[in-house]
Scaffold this motif. Sequence first.
Motif, PDB file in Angstrom:
ATOM      1  N   SER A 113      -5.850  -3.241   7.335  1.00  0.00           N
ATOM      2  CA  SER A 113      -6.976  -3.105   8.092  1.00  0.00           C
ATOM      3  C   SER A 113      -7.994  -2.450   7.348  1.00  0.00           C
ATOM      4  CB  SER A 113      -6.589  -2.525   9.604  1.00  0.00           C
ATOM      5  OG  SER A 113      -5.963  -1.237   9.301  1.00  0.00           O
ATOM      6  N   PHE A 114      -7.568  -1.596   6.417  1.00  0.00           N
ATOM      7  CA  PHE A 114      -8.729  -0.838   5.822  1.00  0.00           C
ATOM      8  C   PHE A 114      -9.586  -1.861   4.800  1.00  0.00           C
ATOM      9  CE2 PHE A 114      -9.157   0.889   1.275  1.00  0.00           C
ATOM     10  CZ  PHE A 114     -10.259   1.608   1.769  1.00  0.00           C
ATOM     11  N   PHE A 115      -9.121  -2.926   4.625  1.00  0.00           N
ATOM     12  CA  PHE A 115      -9.693  -4.044   3.887  1.00  0.00           C
ATOM     13  C   PHE A 115     -10.673  -4.827   4.563  1.00  0.00           C
ATOM     14  CE2 PHE A 115      -5.227  -4.750   1.702  1.00  0.00           C
ATOM     15  CZ  PHE A 115      -5.631  -3.417   0.930  1.00  0.00           C
ATOM     16  N   TYR A 116     -10.700  -4.687   6.076  1.00  0.00           N
ATOM     17  CA  TYR A 116     -11.801  -5.642   6.617  1.00  0.00           C
ATOM     18  C   TYR A 116     -12.717  -4.548   7.412  1.00  0.00           C
ATOM     19  CZ  TYR A 116      -8.849  -9.303   5.007  1.00  0.00           C
ATOM     20  OH  TYR A 116      -7.980 -10.090   4.161  1.00  0.00           O
ATOM     21  N   GLY A 117     -13.521  -5.372   8.117  1.00  0.00           N
ATOM     22  CA  GLY A 117     -14.495  -4.505   9.058  1.00  0.00           C
ATOM     23  C   GLY A 117     -15.426  -3.858   8.153  1.00  0.00           C
ATOM     24  N   PHE A 118     -16.036  -2.778   8.487  1.00  0.00           N
ATOM     25  CA  PHE A 118     -17.088  -2.149   7.638  1.00  0.00           C
ATOM     26  C   PHE A 118     -16.728  -1.332   6.401  1.00  0.00           C
ATOM     27  CE2 PHE A 118     -15.160   1.191  10.238  1.00  0.00           C
ATOM     28  CZ  PHE A 118     -15.242   2.406   9.414  1.00  0.00           C
ATOM     29  N   TRP A 119     -15.442  -1.438   6.306  1.00  0.00           N
ATOM     30  CA  TRP A 119     -15.035  -0.378   5.095  1.00  0.00           C
ATOM     31  C   TRP A 119     -15.531  -1.036   3.697  1.00  0.00           C
ATOM     32  CZ3 TRP A 119     -12.867   4.165   5.823  1.00  0.00           C
ATOM     33  CH2 TRP A 119     -12.317   4.262   6.897  1.00  0.00           C
ATOM     34  N   PRO A 120     -15.833  -2.151   3.414  1.00  0.00           N
ATOM     35  CA  PRO A 120     -16.116  -2.742   2.058  1.00  0.00           C
ATOM     36  C   PRO A 120     -17.588  -2.445   2.006  1.00  0.00           C
ATOM     37  CG  PRO A 120     -14.753  -4.375   3.003  1.00  0.00           C
ATOM     38  CD  PRO A 120     -14.975  -3.471   4.112  1.00  0.00           C
ATOM     39  N   ALA A 121     -18.524  -2.269   3.097  1.00  0.00           N
ATOM     40  CA  ALA A 121     -19.734  -2.098   3.140  1.00  0.00           C
ATOM     41  C   ALA A 121     -19.932  -0.724   2.745  1.00  0.00           C
ATOM     42  CB  ALA A 121     -20.375  -2.380   4.393  1.00  0.00           C
ATOM     43  N   LEU A 122     -19.184   0.157   2.649  1.00  0.00           N
ATOM     44  CA  LEU A 122     -19.426   1.485   2.472  1.00  0.00           C
ATOM     45  C   LEU A 122     -19.693   1.575   0.852  1.00  0.00           C
ATOM     46  CD1 LEU A 122     -16.431   3.549   3.999  1.00  0.00           C
ATOM     47  CD2 LEU A 122     -18.658   3.258   4.774  1.00  0.00           C
ATOM     48  N   ALA A 123     -19.330   0.627   0.021  1.00  0.00           N
ATOM     49  CA  ALA A 123     -19.799   0.590  -1.471  1.00  0.00           C
ATOM     50  C   ALA A 123     -21.239   0.517  -1.488  1.00  0.00           C
ATOM     51  CB  ALA A 123     -19.166  -0.601  -2.093  1.00  0.00           C
ATOM     52  N   GLN A 124     -21.953  -0.097  -0.533  1.00  0.00           N
ATOM     53  CA  GLN A 124     -23.372  -0.186  -0.721  1.00  0.00           C
ATOM     54  C   GLN A 124     -23.865   0.964  -0.120  1.00  0.00           C
ATOM     55  OE1 GLN A 124     -21.295  -3.044   0.293  1.00  0.00           O
ATOM     56  NE2 GLN A 124     -22.260  -4.876  -0.348  1.00  0.00           N
ATOM     57  N   VAL A 125     -23.398   1.435   1.071  1.00  0.00           N
ATOM     58  CA  VAL A 125     -24.121   2.511   1.710  1.00  0.00           C
ATOM     59  C   VAL A 125     -24.150   3.691   0.651  1.00  0.00           C
ATOM     60  CG1 VAL A 125     -23.613   4.475   3.426  1.00  0.00           C
ATOM     61  CG2 VAL A 125     -23.110   1.931   4.056  1.00  0.00           C
ATOM     62  N   GLY A 126     -23.054   4.111  -0.052  1.00  0.00           N
ATOM     63  CA  GLY A 126     -23.142   5.136  -1.145  1.00  0.00           C
ATOM     64  C   GLY A 126     -24.226   4.936  -1.951  1.00  0.00           C
ATOM     65  N   ILE A 127     -24.473   3.647  -2.603  1.00  0.00           N
ATOM     66  CA  ILE A 127     -25.587   3.070  -3.483  1.00  0.00           C
ATOM     67  C   ILE A 127     -26.967   3.744  -2.718  1.00  0.00           C
ATOM     68  CG2 ILE A 127     -26.607   1.545  -4.752  1.00  0.00           C
ATOM     69  CD1 ILE A 127     -24.015   0.473  -5.310  1.00  0.00           C
ATOM     70  N   VAL A 128     -27.029   3.156  -1.711  1.00  0.00           N
ATOM     71  CA  VAL A 128     -28.497   3.445  -1.001  1.00  0.00           C
ATOM     72  C   VAL A 128     -28.595   4.979  -0.962  1.00  0.00           C
ATOM     73  CG1 VAL A 128     -29.559   3.033   0.974  1.00  0.00           C
ATOM     74  CG2 VAL A 128     -28.527   1.152   0.125  1.00  0.00           C
ATOM     75  N   GLY A 129     -27.381   5.695  -0.559  1.00  0.00           N
ATOM     76  CA  GLY A 129     -27.648   7.214  -0.404  1.00  0.00           C
ATOM     77  C   GLY A 129     -28.134   7.968  -1.613  1.00  0.00           C
ATOM     78  N   LEU A 130     -27.516   7.393  -2.933  1.00  0.00           N
ATOM     79  CA  LEU A 130     -27.540   7.724  -4.273  1.00  0.00           C
ATOM     80  C   LEU A 130     -29.120   7.562  -4.649  1.00  0.00           C
ATOM     81  CD1 LEU A 130     -24.149   7.315  -5.652  1.00  0.00           C
ATOM     82  CD2 LEU A 130     -25.254   9.432  -5.408  1.00  0.00           C
ATOM     83  N   LEU A 131     -29.632   6.316  -4.321  1.00  0.00           N
ATOM     84  CA  LEU A 131     -30.958   6.129  -4.627  1.00  0.00           C
ATOM     85  C   LEU A 131     -32.013   6.940  -3.778  1.00  0.00           C
ATOM     86  CD1 LEU A 131     -30.657   2.180  -4.573  1.00  0.00           C
ATOM     87  CD2 LEU A 131     -31.281   3.603  -6.521  1.00  0.00           C
ATOM     88  N   VAL A 132     -31.732   7.366  -2.578  1.00  0.00           N
ATOM     89  CA  VAL A 132     -32.558   8.199  -1.913  1.00  0.00           C
ATOM     90  C   VAL A 132     -32.304   9.800  -2.627  1.00  0.00           C
ATOM     91  CG1 VAL A 132     -32.751   9.647   0.078  1.00  0.00           C
ATOM     92  CG2 VAL A 132     -32.100   7.274   0.285  1.00  0.00           C
ATOM     93  N   LEU A 133     -31.351  10.139  -3.180  1.00  0.00           N
ATOM     94  CA  LEU A 133     -31.321  11.399  -3.839  1.00  0.00           C
ATOM     95  C   LEU A 133     -32.114  11.307  -5.313  1.00  0.00           C
ATOM     96  CD1 LEU A 133     -27.566  12.594  -3.324  1.00  0.00           C
ATOM     97  CD2 LEU A 133     -29.602  13.246  -2.334  1.00  0.00           C
ATOM     98  N   ALA A 134     -31.837  10.164  -5.697  1.00  0.00           N
ATOM     99  CA  ALA A 134     -32.406   9.938  -7.109  1.00  0.00           C
ATOM    100  C   ALA A 134     -34.127   9.663  -6.777  1.00  0.00           C
ATOM    101  CB  ALA A 134     -32.265   8.366  -7.734  1.00  0.00           C
ATOM    102  N   ALA A 135     -34.508   9.228  -5.931  1.00  0.00           N
ATOM    103  CA  ALA A 135     -36.045   9.376  -5.464  1.00  0.00           C
ATOM    104  C   ALA A 135     -36.490  10.768  -5.155  1.00  0.00           C
ATOM    105  CB  ALA A 135     -36.202   8.522  -4.218  1.00  0.00           C
ATOM    106  N   ARG A 136     -35.579  11.528  -4.582  1.00  0.00           N
ATOM    107  CA  ARG A 136     -36.171  12.928  -4.290  1.00  0.00           C
ATOM    108  C   ARG A 136     -36.231  13.907  -5.608  1.00  0.00           C
ATOM    109  NH1 ARG A 136     -31.975  15.621  -0.066  1.00  0.00           N
ATOM    110  NH2 ARG A 136     -33.282  17.428  -0.694  1.00  0.00           N
ATOM    111  N   ALA A 137     -35.390  13.496  -6.514  1.00  0.00           N
ATOM    112  CA  ALA A 137     -35.304  14.107  -7.911  1.00  0.00           C
ATOM    113  C   ALA A 137     -36.341  13.479  -8.556  1.00  0.00           C
ATOM    114  CB  ALA A 137     -33.890  13.798  -8.479  1.00  0.00           C
TER     115      ALA A 137
END
Length: 204
Positions: A113-137
């Motif tokens: 069940s970990f393979f489906y739902g919102f779980w795979p989208a976390l890969a993109q969520v992390g990237i967006v968050g890191l881009l926010v940190l990169a912009a702040r830096a």
Amino acid sequence: MTRYALLTAPVLLFCYGVVRLTDPTRSVSAVWTVSHVFYLAAFPALALSAVALHRLVGDRSVLGRGLVALSVVGALSGVGQALVDLLAGWGAPDKAARALAANHLRDVIPGSSFFYGFWPALAQVGIVGLLVLAARAGRVPWWCAPLALAAFLLPTLTSLDLIPVAAVAVVPAVLPAFRAAGSTDEFGARRRSILRRPAEGSRR
């Protein structure tokens, strides 16, 4: 070298989306298999993209590491989903048999069940968050994170047929980070070269 994943990931997603469009019926075929191979390969590239962004930002906080972990978890989930789908399609005579095989695999694989739902989208969520940190830096423009977020959300909110469009939109969102990571790598190489020279001179 992980910075190349920033461009490899959208290229793989683009290939997945384009190949997927060539068979609107999603029938059991080589087209379906090839598209899912691209889909599978895109997730490790997304995880490596998160690592590259984290190195670019140089943020050793819990938040920065947490965002990388989020992307890695999402990537593992996406790889698991792609593998289940590929195994289900292997040797299946038609879509119905493939669906039955996929359901069976989900039943016998622990934690599938970990393979489906919102779980795979976390890969993109992390990237967006890191881009926010990169912009702040000050490493990338402020618009990179919103553009990446919009691109990642586009297929989900509209149609999966727009995956190629979304993948193209991701490129300008990560290109500044790719360039900044390249200049950082060059600076580091020059610094190591300068530090090495006195040591080599002292041995002579």
